[in-house]
Design a protein around this motif. Structure first.
Motif: not given
Lengths: 332, 332
Positions: A191, A193-194, A197-198, A201-204, A241-242, A245, A266, B190, B193, B197, B238
């Motif tokens: 949880x 760590x995701x 990075x989200x 590091x992601x588009x989010x 997750x999208x 955005x 998450x 997603x 992506x 990552x 997860x």
């Protein structure tokens, strides 16, 4: 000087060292940094050959000794003979010295930990007890087992309980099944760590902004967090997750609120199955940093009546209490 | 010179420009690069003030014109009057010029696209048709709608079908519901992506190694991929992701095979609900890069009998066929 102990919790991304009075369970002084195992290993691993003449263990001992010295400079007595107990990722393959996992079932009285002794040297004149982690057939942990030993020593009801599930939130959250003083199974959830990075590091990353460690959420942050939990319950995570955005593109949430929407998605996903088959014997064992969020999530998911909440201050000290118990078995 | 068209698919992380003979639907020449919208925008956005004297649109036009010139240098006739049609993220807020989404329902004959004209200048002496994307109440796409127009023009059965679900795998996979020639709903996943990552930025990066675009998997890679799909079906994502670490720590899989285990986990999660409520009207519309994996996944999930597979070569050309259809409506 067995009335003192240097208690070290060395995780992937954090280092915490506490000088403890073991008779009164009091912290005399402490040193903290973000120089976790990942940093120490990566710096050593990418160093040029000349600097690599020191071994990885040597690099860890240098780091440890500098922190011990920093504490020593702040107290009035000599701590040279005080033993060090280390738990966490320091016993992993990228740590100070690899120590094999202890298999399940794992007793929580401190008697079952696998401990490697590192004897005093000129470089580090302290005896070091390096505590290993625990493995099941398909999972591993390093550090949480020692926190649970500490928790069980402070809370006899946890130690004697039949079939409880302790949730230890974190970068890699652990759901640990305990029965009558032993760990009998556990599952890891990525949880934290995701989330990191989200969110970074992601588009989010352009859709969220915030600080996950807030102890108090605003009204709109709370609403966004709950909305994330709600949407996590019956939705595919890869799709949900999208929404983060969309919330931003359609101006449904501010970046600050959207940060907690993502967190809710998450944490809600992590707790999803539990909320569907809660059996009244859940114990939330969160340190201060994410305690507010997990408590909110458990409330929102209607699991609060069946959940025991351990005070975050107790969990903040659980590792050192575990170290006292483990050292007791090593010395006696 | 309306018998030719410069067809441009400008995505987040890729740029593809094709000079097309629109009578014979033949590609005369093409230019490709990884200079997607994210790179162009970020370079412009972080440039010092002096370089920022050119507008963002200007920066995009420069990039486009350089690629047109590269194609022009390789053909024997003058392409100065050939119109350009651009779809993808180039019409987004970080693109060449923002063009509003077209709301659903969206007709697939090319008549419903929102198109912004950019007239010839000295800098770029081509008329440009910038095609916008489509939005539902809670989702967006830019580019896939144009691919689907192209697909529908090549496959009349897709255009006339009642209630089908087209799966377009990618960085952000799209599940698009089509009924009698119109998009009526869609959902974004997603998958691609998250894969990128997790495989490159998370703790799991040390546990995997590989190339997702392989067209043929070895026996052990196939087994690992299927194992990932299997474990994704009844497991919390997860938690299941941590299996990737366990596979590596316990030496259950090589890094090369573990790469496909991770891929299987994520693609399996994306397709999870479909496998449970497949109604025999799924169309897999994958470009070459991940076609093998999605086909394998659909086979393993026992959905193959109810799934139509569109040839990857057709999908590789779907955007340009869409551009021909859209241009037809703009010019007539």
């Amino acid at each position: 000087m067995q009335d003192y102990l240097l208690s070290c919790d060395w995780g992937t991304s954090s280092f915490r060292l506490k000088l403890v009075d073991t008779l009164h369970h009091e912290i005399i002084n402490e040193a903290r940094s973000d120089r976790g195992v990942a940093i120490i290993f990566n710096r050593w691993n990418t160093a040029d050959k000349e600097n690599k003449l020191i071994s990885l263990e040597h690099a860890y001992l240098n780091e440890l000794q500098q922190n011990i010295q920093a504490i020593s400079d702040k107290v009035l007595f000599d701590i040279q003979d005080v033993p060090v107990v280390i738990s966490g990722m320091a016993s992993s393959v990228i740590g100070m010295r690899e120590v094999s996992y202890t298999p399940l079932p794992f007793p929580l009285d401190g008697s079952g930990s696998t401990v490697e002794c590192i004897y005093p040297t000129l470089q580090c004149p302290h005896k070091i007890y390096l505590v290993s982690g625990v493995c099941s057939k398909m999972d591993v942990m390093r550090g949480e087992e020692t926190q649970l030993i500490g928790l069980a020593s402070m809370r006899k009801d946890i130690y004697t309980a039949k079939k409880i599930l302790c949730i230890l939130p974190g970068t890699h959250s652990k759901h640990v099944y305990i029965n009558q003083g032993s760990i009998i199974d556990f599952h890891t959830y990525m949880t934290g760590e995701l989330f990191n990075i989200i969110a970074h590091q992601s588009i989010l990353k352009d859709a969220v902004f915030g600080d996950r460690a807030l102890t108090e959420l605003s009204m709109s942050q709370t609403d966004a967090f709950r909305c994330g939990i709600h949407n996590s319950q019956d939705s595919n995570l890869l799709h949900a997750l999208f929404n983060v955005r969309i919330n931003h593109l359609f101006k449904l949430l501010t970046k600050e609120d959207n940060f907690y929407y993502l967190s809710g998605l998450l944490i809600g996903s992590e707790l999803n199955e539990l909320s569907k088959r809660a059996n009244g014997r859940i114990v939330l064992c969160s340190e201060s940093n994410v305690n507010t969020l997990y408590k909110q999530a458990i409330q929102y998911l209607d699991m609060i009546d069946g959940t025991f909440l351990i005070d975050a201050n107790i969990m903040d000290n659980a590792a050192l209490e575990g170290h006292i118990k483990i050292l007791h078995y090593q010395i006696d």
